[in-house]
Write an enzyme that holds these catalytic residues in place. Structure first.
Site, PDB file in Angstrom:
ATOM      1  N   GLY A 176       2.858 -44.686  21.713  1.00  0.00           N
ATOM      2  CA  GLY A 176       4.215 -44.238  21.432  1.00  0.00           C
ATOM      3  C   GLY A 176       4.996 -44.015  22.715  1.00  0.00           C
ATOM      4  O   GLY A 176       4.765 -44.683  23.730  1.00  0.00           O
ATOM      5  N   ILE A 178       4.864 -41.703  24.882  1.00  0.00           N
ATOM      6  CA  ILE A 178       4.040 -41.277  26.018  1.00  0.00           C
ATOM      7  C   ILE A 178       3.069 -42.383  26.424  1.00  0.00           C
ATOM      8  O   ILE A 178       2.998 -42.779  27.592  1.00  0.00           O
ATOM      9  CB  ILE A 178       3.284 -39.983  25.686  1.00  0.00           C
ATOM     10  N   ARG A 251      -3.641 -34.009  21.569  1.00  0.00           N
ATOM     11  CA  ARG A 251      -3.950 -32.911  20.668  1.00  0.00           C
ATOM     12  C   ARG A 251      -5.453 -32.669  20.669  1.00  0.00           C
ATOM     13  O   ARG A 251      -6.267 -33.605  20.655  1.00  0.00           O
ATOM     14  CB  ARG A 251      -3.487 -33.217  19.237  1.00  0.00           C
ATOM     15  N   GLU A 280      -6.850 -22.426  21.356  1.00  0.00           N
ATOM     16  CA  GLU A 280      -6.047 -22.069  22.519  1.00  0.00           C
ATOM     17  C   GLU A 280      -5.521 -20.638  22.374  1.00  0.00           C
ATOM     18  O   GLU A 280      -4.952 -20.309  21.335  1.00  0.00           O
ATOM     19  CB  GLU A 280      -4.879 -23.050  22.683  1.00  0.00           C
ATOM     20  N   HIS A 299      -2.464 -26.561  28.401  1.00  0.00           N
ATOM     21  CA  HIS A 299      -1.489 -27.155  27.473  1.00  0.00           C
ATOM     22  C   HIS A 299      -0.077 -27.142  28.083  1.00  0.00           C
ATOM     23  O   HIS A 299       0.874 -26.668  27.450  1.00  0.00           O
ATOM     24  CB  HIS A 299      -1.494 -26.407  26.137  1.00  0.00           C
ATOM     25  N   ALA A 301       1.119 -30.151  29.813  1.00  0.00           N
ATOM     26  CA  ALA A 301       1.446 -31.521  30.237  1.00  0.00           C
ATOM     27  C   ALA A 301       2.926 -31.827  30.081  1.00  0.00           C
ATOM     28  O   ALA A 301       3.511 -32.558  30.878  1.00  0.00           O
ATOM     29  CB  ALA A 301       0.616 -32.530  29.442  1.00  0.00           C
TER      30      ALA A 301
END
Length: 334
Positions: A176, A178, A251, A280, A299, A301
């Site tokens: 996609g 990214i 994810r 998390e 988390h 990025a």
């Protein structure tokens, strides 16, 4: 025409960014209210029936009294909030997906929910590449040794050095906004890029088993769905070549983390880099905290100043469309 808007920002997508973007985009008088949410100082979690939201239902209900439009990142749009907010008509989530909104309940209440696709694509792609290089060249570990006064010359031995990207094969699971950017970056390094994504048709597209068998570097970029949950486990990691590197900035649900730790401990994987996790924050005693050759970030990025500004601009543009009576560009509700 005056429209009452609640800016429910946080310490990343700040209220000032949301309000400035709205003032640029909305051609009408706006009566602003503000509510500052605690994320990321306080982690998000499940709130009522929605995921990944700040636990501020009571404060949100109070702030939404008489409000027609809410722009936010982490506010929980639960059925309870909807039932208590009869004036609300538009709820704009400045994230890549509105996971903090009950879309079915919103539709029943006549509230449109929008989101901000692609807001963090550049930041996440750049972070992915940084994580891949950090794991492959063991940058965090060698830095920690030097900071502790230890010069590790043994890292230069053949068995301890990692592979180069140039001339190597990199497999991307997901292509996609990214994944496609990561592909261009890796191609710039001279890597051969393979892609597994059932929703696109691009050069280098292969089935998952072939991608795993051929790729020295594997990076995950798929969405978490019932079909992709746990898609990379013991068998899939074992299919990767000895000495491979695995990266996940997508994810936590995509990957079996016990299988990851097993592969790092056995030496099957040269290294790994993770920005997302099954729980998390990572709980004390987790195997991840002791796994060898594992690079971790909390988390973040997608965290960049540009991400926050793009997020505000995208939702402000949809508020402007709403005010003008035009179709919304990124609506998630029917």
């Amino acid at each position: 025409m005056t429209i009452r808007v609640l800016a429910a920002g946080d310490h990343f997508v700040q209220n000032r960014l949301l309000i400035d973007a709205l003032r640029r985009e909305v051609p009408s008088e706006v009566d602003f209210r503000e509510l500052t949410l605690p994320w990321p100082v306080e982690p998000f979690g499940r709130v009522g029936e929605v995921e990944e939201a700040s636990d501020v239902e009571d404060a949100l209900i109070e702030a939404l009294r008489g409000v027609e439009v809410c722009v936010t990142q982490m506010a929980p749009l639960t059925k309870r909030v909807l039932d208590a907010s009869p004036d609300l008509r538009l709820f704009c989530v400045s994230r890549g997906g509105p996971v903090n909104a009950n879309l079915e309940a919103a539709a029943q209440a006549g509230v449109a929910v929008t989101y901000a696709p692609g807001r963090n694509a550049v930041a996440t792609a750049e972070h992915t590449l940084a994580m891949l290089l950090a794991a492959t060249r063991r940058i965090p570990r060698t830095h920690a040794d030097l900071a502790g006064g230890v010069w590790r010359g043994d890292y230069y031995t053949y068995d301890n050095v990692g592979p180069e990207l140039e001339g190597g094969t990199a497999g991307l699971i997901g292509y996609g906004a990214i994944g496609s950017r990561v592909a261009r970056m890796l191609a710039g390094f001279g890597a051969e890029v393979l892609v597994h994504d059932p929703y696109v048709d691009v050069p280098g597209k292969v089935k998952l088993p072939e991608l795993l068998e051929r790729s020295r570097f594997v990076s995950l970029h798929a969405r978490a769905t019932p079909e992709t949950t746990g898609m990379i486990g013991t068998a899939e990691i074992a299919a990767m070549p000895q000495g491979s590197v695995l990266v996940n900035c997508a994810r936590g649900a995509l990957l079996d983390y016990d299988a990851l730790c097993d592969a790092l401990e056995s030496g099957h994987l040269f290294g790994a880099a993770m920005d997302v996790f099954p729980e998390e924050p990572i709980p004390p005693g987790s195997r991840l905290l002791a796994a060898p050759n594992l690079v971790m970030t909390p988390h973040l990025a997608g965290a960049s100043k540009e991400t926050a500004m793009k997020a505000a601009s995208i939702v402000a543009a949809d508020v402007a469309r709403y005010v003008r009576g035009e179709p919304l560009a990124h609506v998630a509700t029917p």
